[in-house]
Design a protein around this motif. Sequence first.
Motif, PDB file in Angstrom:
ATOM      1  N   MET A  13       0.043  -2.273   3.838  1.00  0.00           N
ATOM      2  CA  MET A  13      -0.212  -3.736   3.534  1.00  0.00           C
ATOM      3  C   MET A  13      -0.835  -4.311   4.855  1.00  0.00           C
ATOM      4  O   MET A  13      -1.217  -5.384   4.485  1.00  0.00           O
ATOM      5  CB  MET A  13       1.554  -3.998   3.384  1.00  0.00           C
ATOM      6  N   GLN A  14      -1.119  -3.518   5.781  1.00  0.00           N
ATOM      7  CA  GLN A  14      -1.664  -4.391   7.018  1.00  0.00           C
ATOM      8  C   GLN A  14      -3.275  -3.943   6.814  1.00  0.00           C
ATOM      9  O   GLN A  14      -3.971  -4.216   7.681  1.00  0.00           O
ATOM     10  CB  GLN A  14      -1.229  -3.732   8.362  1.00  0.00           C
ATOM     11  N   MET A  15      -3.806  -3.066   6.040  1.00  0.00           N
ATOM     12  CA  MET A  15      -5.315  -2.807   5.843  1.00  0.00           C
ATOM     13  C   MET A  15      -5.737  -3.839   4.931  1.00  0.00           C
ATOM     14  O   MET A  15      -5.131  -4.179   4.046  1.00  0.00           O
ATOM     15  CB  MET A  15      -5.464  -1.282   5.370  1.00  0.00           C
ATOM     16  N   PRO A  16      -7.205  -3.985   4.814  1.00  0.00           N
ATOM     17  CA  PRO A  16      -8.000  -4.457   4.134  1.00  0.00           C
ATOM     18  C   PRO A  16      -7.831  -3.957   2.704  1.00  0.00           C
ATOM     19  O   PRO A  16      -8.010  -2.706   2.671  1.00  0.00           O
ATOM     20  CB  PRO A  16      -9.395  -4.543   4.578  1.00  0.00           C
ATOM     21  N   VAL A  17      -7.820  -4.561   1.674  1.00  0.00           N
ATOM     22  CA  VAL A  17      -7.550  -3.983   0.216  1.00  0.00           C
ATOM     23  C   VAL A  17      -9.115  -3.518  -0.132  1.00  0.00           C
ATOM     24  O   VAL A  17      -9.688  -4.341  -0.548  1.00  0.00           O
ATOM     25  CB  VAL A  17      -7.032  -5.102  -0.577  1.00  0.00           C
ATOM     26  N   TYR A  18      -9.165  -2.310  -0.197  1.00  0.00           N
ATOM     27  CA  TYR A  18     -10.356  -1.608  -0.644  1.00  0.00           C
ATOM     28  C   TYR A  18      -9.837  -0.464  -1.473  1.00  0.00           C
ATOM     29  O   TYR A  18     -10.778   0.119  -2.349  1.00  0.00           O
ATOM     30  CB  TYR A  18     -11.209  -1.210   0.461  1.00  0.00           C
ATOM     31  N   SER A  46      -6.498   1.303  -4.156  1.00  0.00           N
ATOM     32  CA  SER A  46      -4.988   0.973  -4.692  1.00  0.00           C
ATOM     33  C   SER A  46      -3.986   1.547  -3.623  1.00  0.00           C
ATOM     34  O   SER A  46      -4.166   2.576  -3.046  1.00  0.00           O
ATOM     35  CB  SER A  46      -4.703   1.573  -5.992  1.00  0.00           C
ATOM     36  N   LEU A  47      -2.594   1.241  -3.904  1.00  0.00           N
ATOM     37  CA  LEU A  47      -1.694   1.582  -3.410  1.00  0.00           C
ATOM     38  C   LEU A  47      -1.378   3.164  -3.598  1.00  0.00           C
ATOM     39  O   LEU A  47      -1.192   4.024  -2.698  1.00  0.00           O
ATOM     40  CB  LEU A  47      -0.207   1.203  -3.582  1.00  0.00           C
ATOM     41  N   TYR A  48      -1.729   3.444  -4.804  1.00  0.00           N
ATOM     42  CA  TYR A  48      -1.444   4.951  -5.454  1.00  0.00           C
ATOM     43  C   TYR A  48      -2.747   5.579  -4.743  1.00  0.00           C
ATOM     44  O   TYR A  48      -2.344   6.838  -4.161  1.00  0.00           O
ATOM     45  CB  TYR A  48      -1.705   4.996  -6.752  1.00  0.00           C
ATOM     46  N   ALA A  49      -4.009   5.293  -4.545  1.00  0.00           N
ATOM     47  CA  ALA A  49      -4.961   6.089  -3.759  1.00  0.00           C
ATOM     48  C   ALA A  49      -4.553   6.179  -2.427  1.00  0.00           C
ATOM     49  O   ALA A  49      -4.772   7.308  -1.959  1.00  0.00           O
ATOM     50  CB  ALA A  49      -6.367   5.411  -4.217  1.00  0.00           C
ATOM     51  N   TYR A  50      -4.123   5.155  -1.974  1.00  0.00           N
ATOM     52  CA  TYR A  50      -3.626   5.262  -0.441  1.00  0.00           C
ATOM     53  C   TYR A  50      -2.667   6.412  -0.171  1.00  0.00           C
ATOM     54  O   TYR A  50      -2.591   7.225   0.659  1.00  0.00           O
ATOM     55  CB  TYR A  50      -3.343   3.981   0.100  1.00  0.00           C
ATOM     56  N   LEU A  51      -1.528   6.248  -1.240  1.00  0.00           N
ATOM     57  CA  LEU A  51      -0.467   7.333  -0.758  1.00  0.00           C
ATOM     58  C   LEU A  51      -0.824   8.561  -1.055  1.00  0.00           C
ATOM     59  O   LEU A  51      -0.067   9.672  -0.864  1.00  0.00           O
ATOM     60  CB  LEU A  51       0.587   6.852  -1.728  1.00  0.00           C
ATOM     61  N   THR A  52      -2.128   8.975  -1.718  1.00  0.00           N
ATOM     62  CA  THR A  52      -2.474  10.194  -2.069  1.00  0.00           C
ATOM     63  C   THR A  52      -2.934  10.785  -0.851  1.00  0.00           C
ATOM     64  O   THR A  52      -3.147  12.088  -0.555  1.00  0.00           O
ATOM     65  CB  THR A  52      -3.492  10.276  -2.956  1.00  0.00           C
ATOM     66  N   PHE A  53      -3.516   9.804   0.027  1.00  0.00           N
ATOM     67  CA  PHE A  53      -3.963  10.175   1.294  1.00  0.00           C
ATOM     68  C   PHE A  53      -2.924  10.308   2.404  1.00  0.00           C
ATOM     69  O   PHE A  53      -2.907  11.043   3.063  1.00  0.00           O
ATOM     70  CB  PHE A  53      -5.024   9.308   1.873  1.00  0.00           C
TER      71      PHE A  53
END
Length: 262
Positions: free
Chosen positions: A197-202, A204-211
């Motif tokens: 939520m604190q990062m620039p949106v580049y 999806s949340l799904y993609a981020y949570l796989t990292f």
Amino acid sequence: MAFTGINSFQLKWLAIVFMAVDHVNSYFGSQLGFPLWVAWLGRFVAPLFVFLLVEGFRHTRSRSKYAKRLGLAALVTASGNVVYQLLTGAYIDPMTHQPNYFLFLGPHNIFLTLFLLFCMMWVLAVMKQSSMGQKTILFLTFLVLLMLTAASEGGIYLIPMMLMMFALNEKRQRSKLFIGIFVYTMILLGLAISSYMQMPVYQSLYAYLTFDNEFMMVTVLPLIGLYNGQLGGTGSKWNKYFFYVFYPVHLWIIYFIFYLVG
């Protein structure tokens, strides 16, 4: 025949398979077209190895021999990491273009983490039977091990896991352990979402949570629940030492292929 649960030997083989898949995905996932969720599949492996480490610590006939095996395996794996770093130049910081010798510890050495966690448990066990003066020295030793472990592969996430598993190691305490692991991993999920939520949106949340995926360590719970407390296997040296050989060898093969195609 009635199902009686999964023994330690079977759990190790399950972890080995998913660990290999996870490492292949880390290096070649995008080239092989693996979906992003594959990164979640192996997150149970490290906490499962920690669980089996705690079980081994409780039941081994010689803690010193166990620690020596882990230490030797960590040294062998570290030697392969050094060769990898020298061949690829991965120890050069891309920002400063200067050598970062801390990188020689990685990219992978779970044996180092397990060795340090084992030593932490050993110190905690000795502290229970020590005098006040000895407790002070042991506590300082524990703090040093804590800092070293936090800097090792996955250590900062596995330390709370080990402490819960070590403290709640009786079968009658299993429900408390499950609650502790669930709460801990949900905290990690909350922190991951907060970071997103604190990062620039580049992405999806799904993609981020796989990292940022350490919260998926929660998937170790069914396997701990199915563990029947038995060693399994044939008791042969092959059963005992296979993982010690497989771990560095499969990494070296991946490193070599990655170096060739890189």
